[in-house]
Design a protein around this motif. Structure first.
Motif, PDB file in Angstrom:
ATOM      1  N   SER A  91       0.851  -1.187   0.000  1.00 48.29           N
ATOM      2  CA  SER A  91       0.000   0.000   0.000  1.00 48.29           C
ATOM      3  C   SER A  91       0.890   1.242   0.000  1.00 48.29           C
ATOM      4  O   SER A  91       2.080   1.161   0.303  1.00 48.29           O
ATOM      5  N   ARG A  93       0.908   5.636   0.883  1.00 50.23           N
ATOM      6  CA  ARG A  93       0.288   6.880   1.325  1.00 50.23           C
ATOM      7  C   ARG A  93       0.450   7.885   0.186  1.00 50.23           C
ATOM      8  O   ARG A  93       1.571   8.156  -0.266  1.00 50.23           O
ATOM      9  N   ILE A 110     -11.535   7.619   5.404  1.00 52.72           N
ATOM     10  CA  ILE A 110     -10.493   7.292   4.433  1.00 52.72           C
ATOM     11  C   ILE A 110      -9.437   8.383   4.365  1.00 52.72           C
ATOM     12  O   ILE A 110      -8.246   8.115   4.168  1.00 52.72           O
ATOM     13  N   MET A 119      -4.829   6.493   1.740  1.00 53.42           N
ATOM     14  CA  MET A 119      -4.055   5.264   1.638  1.00 53.42           C
ATOM     15  C   MET A 119      -4.602   4.464   0.462  1.00 53.42           C
ATOM     16  O   MET A 119      -5.805   4.216   0.365  1.00 53.42           O
ATOM     17  N   VAL A 120      -3.718   4.093  -0.451  1.00 55.88           N
ATOM     18  CA  VAL A 120      -4.112   3.329  -1.636  1.00 55.88           C
ATOM     19  C   VAL A 120      -3.422   1.971  -1.574  1.00 55.88           C
ATOM     20  O   VAL A 120      -2.199   1.890  -1.386  1.00 55.88           O
ATOM     21  N   GLY A 121      -4.194   0.898  -1.738  1.00 54.16           N
ATOM     22  CA  GLY A 121      -3.660  -0.462  -1.719  1.00 54.16           C
ATOM     23  C   GLY A 121      -3.796  -1.132  -3.075  1.00 54.16           C
ATOM     24  O   GLY A 121      -4.395  -0.596  -4.005  1.00 54.16           O
ATOM     25  N   HIS A 154      -7.295  -3.921   4.894  1.00 56.19           N
ATOM     26  CA  HIS A 154      -7.369  -2.765   3.993  1.00 56.19           C
ATOM     27  C   HIS A 154      -8.539  -1.843   4.322  1.00 56.19           C
ATOM     28  O   HIS A 154      -9.008  -1.115   3.441  1.00 56.19           O
ATOM     29  N   ASN A 156     -10.617   1.243   5.291  1.00 60.27           N
ATOM     30  CA  ASN A 156     -10.379   2.674   5.065  1.00 60.27           C
ATOM     31  C   ASN A 156      -9.272   2.934   4.042  1.00 60.27           C
ATOM     32  O   ASN A 156      -8.577   3.952   4.099  1.00 60.27           O
ATOM     33  N   GLU A 157      -9.104   2.004   3.123  1.00 59.75           N
ATOM     34  CA  GLU A 157      -8.159   2.192   2.026  1.00 59.75           C
ATOM     35  C   GLU A 157      -8.908   2.249   0.706  1.00 59.75           C
ATOM     36  O   GLU A 157     -10.024   1.731   0.565  1.00 59.75           O
TER      37      GLU A 157
END
Length: 214
Positions: A91, A93, A110, A119-121, A154, A156-157
Motif C-alpha cells: 500500500s 500513502r 479514508i 491510503m491506496v492499496g 485494507h 479505510n483504504e
C-alpha cells in the motif's frame, strides 16, 4: 588414405584444410545451416511473442476503466507501507492533488492528514498491468473503496482497480471527458502570433506582425 579421407569428408559435406603434421575438417555448410536455423527461430518468436505479451496482461479501454472506478484522482506517492513478503503487494500513502471523479465517495474515515492524503492499496497486484510505483511518482489513480471482504487489513483504504496512468495534458483531458460523460474531441492548437514570428529577424525597434495575407 588421404584421398579416401577427402572423399568421405566431401560426402559428409566437410572440407579439409592441411597443416604441417595434421588435417583439419571444416563443416562447409555449417554457417549457412546455422543462419537458416536462426532465422527460423526468430520467425517463430516473432509470431508467438506478441500473443504472449498481449495475453499476459489484458487491459480494458480507458472509458471502461473510468466507469469501473468510483474514484479517479491525481496524486503523488509519499510512502510505501504494508509490503506483503509472499504476494509482493503493498500500500502507499498518497498526497492527493485533485479529484477527477468521486470526491463524495471518499469518506472522512479514508482521508488522512486533514484530508490531503489517502491510503491506496493493491500495488503489485498481477491482475493489474501497470501496478508498480516508487516514492515521488505522480500518477492518475483509478480506485475503489476496499470492500468489507478485505477488512480489516485494507479497511479505510482505496484499492487500485486498473493500471496507473502517467500525468500528461492529453491523459488528463481524456479522463476528464470520460468522467463528465462528454465525447472526446481533441483539437489541434492553432499557431499564435508568437509562433508565426518565431525565428524572424527584425531591425532595431521593429516589431513582427502577422501579415493579413497569411
Amino acid at each position: 588414405l588421404l584421398s579416401g579421407t577427402r572423399s568421405a569428408a566431401a560426402h559428409l559435406g566437410w572440407g579439409v584444410r592441411s597443416r604441417p603434421g595434421f588435417r583439419v575438417f571444416v563443416a562447409m555448410g555449417g554457417r549457412r545451416r546455422m543462419a537458416e536455423g536462426s532465422l527460423w527461430t526468430l520467425a517463430v518468436l516473432a509470431t508467438l511473442l506478441p500473443g504472449i505479451c498481449l495475453g499476459g496482461c489484458p487491459e480494458h479501454e480507458l472509458e471502461r476503466r473510468e466507469e469501473e472506478a468510483n474514484v479517479v484522482l491525481t496524486g503523488t506517492v509519499e510512502e510505501i507501507l504494508n509490503m506483503d513478503p509472499v504476494y509482493r503487494t503493498y500500500s502507499c500513502r498518497v498526497r492527493v492533488w485533485r479529484y477527477l471523479k468521486g470526491r463524495e465517495v471518499v469518506t472522512n474515515e479514508i482521508l488522512l492528514d486533514g484530508g490531503k492524503k489517502v491510503m491506496v492499496g493493491g500495488f503489485g497486484d498481477p491482475s493489474i498491468c501497470d501496478n508498480q510505483v516508487i516514492v515521488g511518482d505522480t500518477r492518475i489513480f483509478f480506485v475503489n473503496p476496499a470492500p468489507e471482504s478485505m477488512w480489516p487489513k485494507h479497511r479505510n483504504e482505496l484499492m487500485l482497480n486498473s493500471s496507473l496512468m502517467r500525468i500528461t495534458l492529453r491523459n488528463l483531458e481524456e479522463v476528464e471527458f470520460y468522467a463528465e460523460d462528454k465525447p472526446v474531441q481533441f483539437q489541434t492548437p492553432q499557431p499564435t502570433q508568437q509562433d508565426v514570428c518565431r525565428g524572424m529577424l527584425c531591425g532595431f525597434g521593429a516589431v513582427c506582425e502577422k501579415s493579413a495575407m497569411d
